[in-house]
Design a protein around this motif. Structure first.
Motif, mmCIF file in Angstrom:
data_model
loop_
_atom_site.group_PDB
_atom_site.id
_atom_site.type_symbol
_atom_site.label_atom_id
_atom_site.label_comp_id
_atom_site.label_asym_id
_atom_site.label_seq_id
_atom_site.Cartn_x
_atom_site.Cartn_y
_atom_site.Cartn_z
ATOM 1 N N GLU A 43 43.071 -0.129 84.120
ATOM 2 C CA GLU A 43 43.652 0.780 83.040
ATOM 3 C C GLU A 43 44.969 1.074 83.844
ATOM 4 N N MET A 44 45.063 1.089 85.347
ATOM 5 C CA MET A 44 46.423 1.461 85.689
ATOM 6 C C MET A 44 47.659 0.055 85.522
ATOM 7 N N THR A 45 46.943 -1.107 85.448
ATOM 8 C CA THR A 45 47.934 -2.041 85.182
ATOM 9 C C THR A 45 48.374 -1.960 83.752
ATOM 10 N N THR A 46 47.531 -1.680 82.709
ATOM 11 C CA THR A 46 47.900 -1.615 81.451
ATOM 12 C C THR A 46 48.769 -0.628 81.183
ATOM 13 N N ALA A 47 48.663 0.618 81.893
ATOM 14 C CA ALA A 47 49.743 1.701 81.873
ATOM 15 C C ALA A 47 51.051 1.283 82.328
ATOM 16 N N LEU A 48 51.065 0.628 83.611
ATOM 17 C CA LEU A 48 52.155 0.091 84.206
ATOM 18 C C LEU A 48 53.092 -0.864 83.201
ATOM 19 N N ASP A 49 52.343 -1.767 82.582
ATOM 20 C CA ASP A 49 52.752 -2.893 81.648
ATOM 21 C C ASP A 49 53.824 -2.080 80.708
ATOM 22 N N ALA A 50 53.397 -1.053 79.999
ATOM 23 C CA ALA A 50 54.096 -0.371 79.063
ATOM 24 C C ALA A 50 55.414 0.356 79.414
ATOM 25 N N GLN A 51 55.479 0.673 80.864
ATOM 26 C CA GLN A 51 56.653 1.010 81.298
ATOM 27 C C GLN A 51 57.487 0.276 82.551
ATOM 28 N N ALA A 52 56.861 -1.044 82.064
ATOM 29 C CA ALA A 52 57.898 -2.391 82.924
ATOM 30 C C ALA A 52 59.171 -2.140 82.959
ATOM 31 N N PHE A 53 59.868 -2.602 83.925
ATOM 32 C CA PHE A 53 61.289 -2.437 83.961
ATOM 33 C C PHE A 53 61.792 -3.739 83.116
ATOM 34 N N ARG A 54 62.861 -3.363 82.205
ATOM 35 C CA ARG A 54 63.659 -4.641 81.483
ATOM 36 C C ARG A 54 65.320 -4.238 82.140
ATOM 37 N N PRO A 55 66.153 -5.196 81.902
ATOM 38 C CA PRO A 55 67.253 -5.023 82.338
ATOM 39 C C PRO A 55 68.351 -4.099 81.326
ATOM 40 N N LEU A 56 69.247 -3.381 81.578
ATOM 41 C CA LEU A 56 70.251 -2.627 80.831
ATOM 42 C C LEU A 56 70.623 -3.536 79.882
ATOM 43 N N GLY A 57 70.746 -2.736 78.697
ATOM 44 C CA GLY A 57 71.445 -3.208 77.390
ATOM 45 C C GLY A 57 72.881 -3.112 77.786
ATOM 46 N N GLY A 58 73.702 -3.406 76.945
ATOM 47 C CA GLY A 58 75.116 -3.270 76.898
ATOM 48 C C GLY A 58 75.777 -1.822 76.942
ATOM 49 N N SER A 59 75.051 -0.962 76.025
ATOM 50 C CA SER A 59 75.729 0.163 76.276
ATOM 51 C C SER A 59 74.734 1.422 76.962
ATOM 52 N N GLU A 60 74.003 0.923 77.804
ATOM 53 C CA GLU A 60 72.996 1.833 78.376
ATOM 54 C C GLU A 60 73.623 2.039 79.848
ATOM 55 N N ALA A 61 73.448 3.329 80.149
ATOM 56 C CA ALA A 61 74.097 3.723 81.481
ATOM 57 C C ALA A 61 73.336 3.803 82.534
ATOM 58 N N ARG A 62 71.798 3.762 82.576
ATOM 59 C CA ARG A 62 70.824 3.837 83.574
ATOM 60 C C ARG A 62 69.543 3.410 82.720
ATOM 61 N N ARG A 63 68.499 2.656 83.711
ATOM 62 C CA ARG A 63 67.304 2.494 83.292
ATOM 63 C C ARG A 63 66.507 2.482 84.561
ATOM 64 N N LEU A 64 65.048 2.846 84.373
ATOM 65 C CA LEU A 64 64.003 2.947 85.385
ATOM 66 C C LEU A 64 62.610 2.335 84.886
ATOM 67 N N GLY A 65 62.066 1.518 85.538
ATOM 68 C CA GLY A 65 60.858 0.887 85.178
ATOM 69 C C GLY A 65 60.159 0.246 86.329
ATOM 70 N N TRP A 66 58.894 -0.056 86.142
ATOM 71 C CA TRP A 66 58.051 -0.657 87.245
ATOM 72 C C TRP A 66 58.434 -2.226 87.292
ATOM 73 N N SER A 67 58.204 -2.679 88.449
ATOM 74 C CA SER A 67 58.602 -3.931 88.902
ATOM 75 C C SER A 67 57.486 -4.618 89.792
ATOM 76 N N ALA A 68 57.457 -5.723 90.074
ATOM 77 C CA ALA A 68 56.144 -6.283 90.989
ATOM 78 C C ALA A 68 56.871 -6.110 92.246
ATOM 79 N N PRO A 69 56.218 -5.315 93.289
ATOM 80 C CA PRO A 69 56.292 -4.908 94.395
ATOM 81 C C PRO A 69 56.535 -6.367 95.301
ATOM 82 N N ALA A 70 56.241 -7.442 95.060
ATOM 83 C CA ALA A 70 56.496 -9.004 95.784
ATOM 84 C C ALA A 70 57.771 -9.608 95.099
ATOM 85 N N GLY A 71 58.445 -8.555 94.479
ATOM 86 C CA GLY A 71 59.723 -9.165 93.854
ATOM 87 C C GLY A 71 59.507 -10.408 92.970
ATOM 88 N N ARG A 72 60.464 -11.217 93.019
ATOM 89 C CA ARG A 72 60.426 -12.507 92.136
ATOM 90 C C ARG A 72 59.386 -13.491 92.374
#
Length: 309
Positions: free
Chosen positions: A21-50
């Motif tokens: 359930e936690m994983t499903t909730a995190l997926d819904a708020q996963a990080f995605r890169p900024l769009g061209g007109s966005e000033a900032r964005r915050l989202g979940w990412s893999a702790p192990a990085g790439r």
């Protein structure tokens, strides 16, 4: 992945989520890169990085989450210079000064044009959730950033009741006593070489000392004049060194060589995920022990009322 800072929070009435359930909730708020007109964005990412794909790692009731924060860096001076230039050109063309509303509209236009070309800064913040003790620690240099990560967690879970960890004895009082009364220091506590001292009234100056003998005559003289400690470098159980702040924030964490050597001896088969989990397991063990001792030394935990949802 060893934490450098820690802001601690008590969790009240946490929702009983399974790992899935936690994983499903995190997926819904996963990080995605900024769009061209966005000033900032915050989202979940893999702790192990790439090298990783999991948005959470859970070991023996300890959850590790990581958030990425991206923001475009557009200096106000750059916007102001361009606005002034365009305003002067328009005023010369129309033969009249621009009204305040017109300059504001010009500023918004410049901001929108320049924002997509601004540099992007990416920051990572780790969150440790001890689900057994119902304690959350955020690896962030400022409390404002830690609160941003908690806000993201609230959005992810729908609601989350937390309060900053509080103790019956204030850190300032305890740190001052540790400095002025060496015989009353806990056996597992060793003073470091950094301190910040503030006056109790009147004088608002701050005295900061680095690489100083905290038991030396100079520091003791200043304390005798009525100043109190608001930051103090400590080592706990010869396992972790830190700087304790008056708001119970823990900064400048450094783990002992013996702890790091123990982590390095764990076989990981060159798997970044296994390495991350081995380090996380040992780090949380050391931090849990250190935090329990700190709370005990500070008179036990206070019991603030749980906040409203």
């Amino acid at each position: 992945m060893w934490f450098k800072h820690l802001h601690l929070y008590r969790v009240h009435d946490a929702p009983p989520l399974t790992s899935d359930e936690m994983t499903t909730a995190l997926d819904a708020q996963a990080f995605r890169p900024l769009g061209g007109s966005e000033a900032r964005r915050l989202g979940w990412s893999a702790p192990a990085g790439r090298a990783g794909v999991q948005l959470q790692h859970e070991l023996h009731g300890h959850r590790l989450l990581s958030a990425l924060r991206q923001e475009r860096l557009l200096p106000a001076s750059v916007v102001r210079e361009e606005v002034d230039s365009r305003a002067a050109e328009q005023e010369a063309h129309e033969g009249r000064p621009l009204r305040r509303q017109e300059k504001q509209a010009l500023k918004e236009q410049v901001y929108e044009e320049f924002l997509p070309r601004a540099f992007v800064r990416t920051q990572r913040f780790d969150l440790w959730w001890d689900t057994q003790r119902q304690l959350i620690g955020v690896n962030a240099s400022s409390r404002a950033r830690a609160e941003d990560i908690l806000d993201l967690l609230r959005q992810t879970l729908g609601s989350l009741k937390v309060t900053p960890l509080a103790t019956r004895t204030t850190p300032t009082r305890a740190m001052t006593e540790w400095l002025t009364q060496p015989d009353n220091r806990p056996a597992a506590l060793e003073l470091g070489d950094q301190v910040e001292l503030k006056a109790t009234s009147g004088d608002e100056s701050v005295l900061r000392g680095r690489q100083v003998d905290l038991d030396g005559e100079e520091i003791q003289t200043v304390l005798a004049a009525g100043r109190q400690a608001t930051r103090l470098a400590l080592t706990i159980d010869e396992a972790v060194s830190l700087v304790l702040h008056d708001d119970l924030a823990i900064k400048s964490l450094r783990f002992a060589d013996a702890v790091l050597d123990e982590a390095a001896q764990v076989e990981d088969d060159d798997d970044p995920t296994l390495r991350l989990e081995a380090d996380f397991a040992l780090m949380t063990q050391v931090l849990s022990n250190a935090i329990e001792q700190l709370i005990d030394w500070l008179g036990g935990e206070a019991n603030p009322a749980a906040p409203t949802p």
